[in-house]
Design a protein around this motif. Structure first.
Motif, PDB file in Angstrom:
ATOM      1  N   LYS A  74       0.823  -1.227   0.000  1.00  0.00           N
ATOM      2  CA  LYS A  74       0.000   0.000   0.000  1.00  0.00           C
ATOM      3  C   LYS A  74       0.852   1.269   0.000  1.00  0.00           C
ATOM      4  CE  LYS A  74      -3.639   2.422   2.513  1.00  0.00           C
ATOM      5  NZ  LYS A  74      -4.468   2.481   3.723  1.00  0.00           N
ATOM      6  N   THR A  78       2.273   3.469  -5.311  1.00  0.00           N
ATOM      7  CA  THR A  78       1.366   4.610  -5.143  1.00  0.00           C
ATOM      8  C   THR A  78       0.607   5.002  -6.413  1.00  0.00           C
ATOM      9  OG1 THR A  78       3.251   6.074  -5.519  1.00  0.00           O
ATOM     10  CG2 THR A  78       2.697   5.574  -3.227  1.00  0.00           C
ATOM     11  N   PRO A  80      -2.260   4.511  -9.266  1.00  0.00           N
ATOM     12  CA  PRO A  80      -3.593   3.936  -9.062  1.00  0.00           C
ATOM     13  C   PRO A  80      -3.648   2.425  -9.335  1.00  0.00           C
ATOM     14  CG  PRO A  80      -3.758   6.000 -10.257  1.00  0.00           C
ATOM     15  CD  PRO A  80      -2.305   5.675 -10.167  1.00  0.00           C
ATOM     16  N   ALA A 103     -10.819   0.039  -0.098  1.00  0.00           N
ATOM     17  CA  ALA A 103     -10.429   1.342   0.460  1.00  0.00           C
ATOM     18  C   ALA A 103      -9.276   1.175   1.454  1.00  0.00           C
ATOM     19  CB  ALA A 103     -11.629   2.004   1.120  1.00  0.00           C
ATOM     20  N   GLY A 106      -5.822   0.468  -0.371  1.00  0.00           N
ATOM     21  CA  GLY A 106      -5.317   1.436  -1.335  1.00  0.00           C
ATOM     22  C   GLY A 106      -5.738   1.217  -2.782  1.00  0.00           C
ATOM     23  N   SER A 108      -8.022   2.104  -5.910  1.00  0.00           N
ATOM     24  CA  SER A 108      -8.713   3.352  -6.236  1.00  0.00           C
ATOM     25  C   SER A 108      -9.977   3.170  -7.062  1.00  0.00           C
ATOM     26  CB  SER A 108      -7.760   4.307  -6.962  1.00  0.00           C
ATOM     27  OG  SER A 108      -7.288   3.702  -8.142  1.00  0.00           O
ATOM     28  N   GLY A 109     -10.134   1.986  -7.670  1.00  0.00           N
ATOM     29  CA  GLY A 109     -11.328   1.807  -8.491  1.00  0.00           C
ATOM     30  C   GLY A 109     -11.570   0.359  -8.864  1.00  0.00           C
ATOM     31  N   ASN A 132     -15.325   5.904  -1.666  1.00  0.00           N
ATOM     32  CA  ASN A 132     -14.495   6.732  -2.536  1.00  0.00           C
ATOM     33  C   ASN A 132     -13.800   5.928  -3.646  1.00  0.00           C
ATOM     34  OD1 ASN A 132     -13.706   9.286  -3.197  1.00  0.00           O
ATOM     35  ND2 ASN A 132     -11.851   9.242  -1.950  1.00  0.00           N
ATOM     36  N   LEU A 133     -14.533   4.990  -4.228  1.00  0.00           N
ATOM     37  CA  LEU A 133     -13.972   4.142  -5.284  1.00  0.00           C
ATOM     38  C   LEU A 133     -14.528   4.540  -6.646  1.00  0.00           C
ATOM     39  CD1 LEU A 133     -14.338   0.668  -3.516  1.00  0.00           C
ATOM     40  CD2 LEU A 133     -12.189   1.849  -3.943  1.00  0.00           C
ATOM     41  N   ASN A 134     -13.651   4.648  -7.628  1.00  0.00           N
ATOM     42  CA  ASN A 134     -14.104   4.860  -9.005  1.00  0.00           C
ATOM     43  C   ASN A 134     -14.689   3.564  -9.559  1.00  0.00           C
ATOM     44  OD1 ASN A 134     -13.332   7.583  -9.358  1.00  0.00           O
ATOM     45  ND2 ASN A 134     -11.205   6.974  -9.670  1.00  0.00           N
ATOM     46  N   GLY A 157     -13.172   7.976 -13.154  1.00  0.00           N
ATOM     47  CA  GLY A 157     -11.807   7.489 -13.388  1.00  0.00           C
ATOM     48  C   GLY A 157     -11.490   7.510 -14.868  1.00  0.00           C
TER      49      GLY A 157
END
Length: 243
Positions: A74, A78, A80, A103, A106, A108-109, A132-134, A157
Motif C-alpha cells: 500500500k 502509489t 492507481p 479502500a 489502497g 482506487s477503483g 471513494n472508489l471509481n 476514473g
C-alpha cells in the motif's frame, strides 16, 4: 502525455508475486495498473488470460489473499491500482465488505464488466461512493452513442473502450478503428477514454491513443509472466519500451 495502464492477473506466475509485479509496473513507468481477480469462468477473456486465471486459482489465489498482498504494498506502490473481476466472486465476498477492503488496501477503483448499469445505478453506486472508489464501464464499437454517453455518466476514473468486439488477446483485432475512435473523440465525454484489447507494442499504443487519453495492455504482459522464467527483466523492458 498518454496514460499507460498495465493489467495482470493476481496469483501468477506464483501466488506471492503480486507485490513484486505491482512494483515492477510502477518502477517501469506505467501510470496505473489493473489487477485481475482470478475466476473459474472468465468469459470475456482470451486463452492467455484464461490460462492465467486457471493457474492463479491452482496456486491458491483468493480475494482475501489478494487484499493481504495489496496491504503489504500500500505504501510503496502509489500509482492507481484498479481491481478487475467478475461480479459473482465479489458478491460472494459481500459487496460492501469488498469495497471497504479495497479502500483499506489502497485500491482506487473497480472494473466489473458483468455488473449491469441499472444495478449500479439503483444499488451499488452509492456503496462505491461511500468508500471513494471509481467505477469504470466498458463500451465497444457496437455501443450506440446514447449508451456510450449513459455509461460515461455512470463511470468515474476513465471509460474503457474495447477496441473490437472480441475476447482479449485476439491476434486479428482491428486496432485502428477510425470511425469508432473519431466517434468517441467527438462525444465530449466527461471521462478520459482508455482503449484496451489487442495492444501489443509501442506502435499499437501510439496508434490507438492518437485520439484517446490512454491505452490498456493486458494479454501481451500476462504472456510474459506465464512464458518467461526471467519475467522481471522482460516485463520491465516491455513496459519501458511502450512508454
Amino acid at each position: 502525455m498518454k496514460k499507460l495502464n498495465i493489467y495482470f492477473t493476481a496469483g501468477v506466475p506464483n501466488l506471492n508475486d503480486t507485490g513484486k509485479i505491482a512494483k515492477l509496473i510502477q518502477d517501469s513507468g506505467a501510470d496505473m495498473m489493473e489487477i485481475g481477480i482470478p475466476y473459474s469462468d472468465p468469459v470475456a477473456d482470451g486463452s492467455v488470460i484464461q490460462d492465467a486465471h486457471t493457474l492463479a486459482l491452482k496456486n491458491g489465489m483468493s480475494i482475501k489473499k489478494l487484499f493481504d498482498q495489496l496491504l503489504e504494498v500500500k505504501e510503496s506502490v502509489t500509482i492507481p491500482k484498479i481491481l478487475m473481476g467478475y461480479f459473482n466472486p465479489v458478491l460472494q465476498f459481500g459487496f460492501e465488505n469488498f469495497c471497504q477492503k479495497c479502500a483499506e488496501v489502497g485500491v482506487s477503483g473497480l472494473i466489473i464488466p458483468d455488473l449491469p448499469p441499472i444495478e449500479f445505478e439503483t444499488k451499488y453506486g452509492k456503496i462505491l461512493k461511500k468508500y471513494n472508489l471509481n467505477f469504470t464501464f466498458l463500451v465497444t464499437p457496437e455501443t450506440s452513442e446514447e449508451r456510450i454517453k449513459y455509461l460515461d455518466s455512470l463511470s468515474s476514473g476513465f471509460l474503457y473502450a474495447v477496441s473490437s468486439s472480441s475476447t482479449t488477446g485476439k491476434e486479428n483485432v482491428v486496432l485502428k478503428n477510425e470511425d469508432y475512435l473519431n466517434r468517441l473523440a467527438s462525444l465530449n465525454l466527461k471521462n478520459p477514454v482508455f482503449i484496451g484489447f489487442g495492444i501489443k507494442n509501442k506502435a499499437d499504443f501510439e496508434n490507438v491513443t492518437e485520439k484517446a487519453q490512454g491505452g490498456i495492455i493486458g494479454t501481451a504482459f500476462v504472456k510474459i509472466l506465464l512464458e518467461n522464467e526471467d519475467w522481471e527483466t522482460k516485463g520491465k523492458v516491455f513496459i519501458e519500451g511502450i512508454k
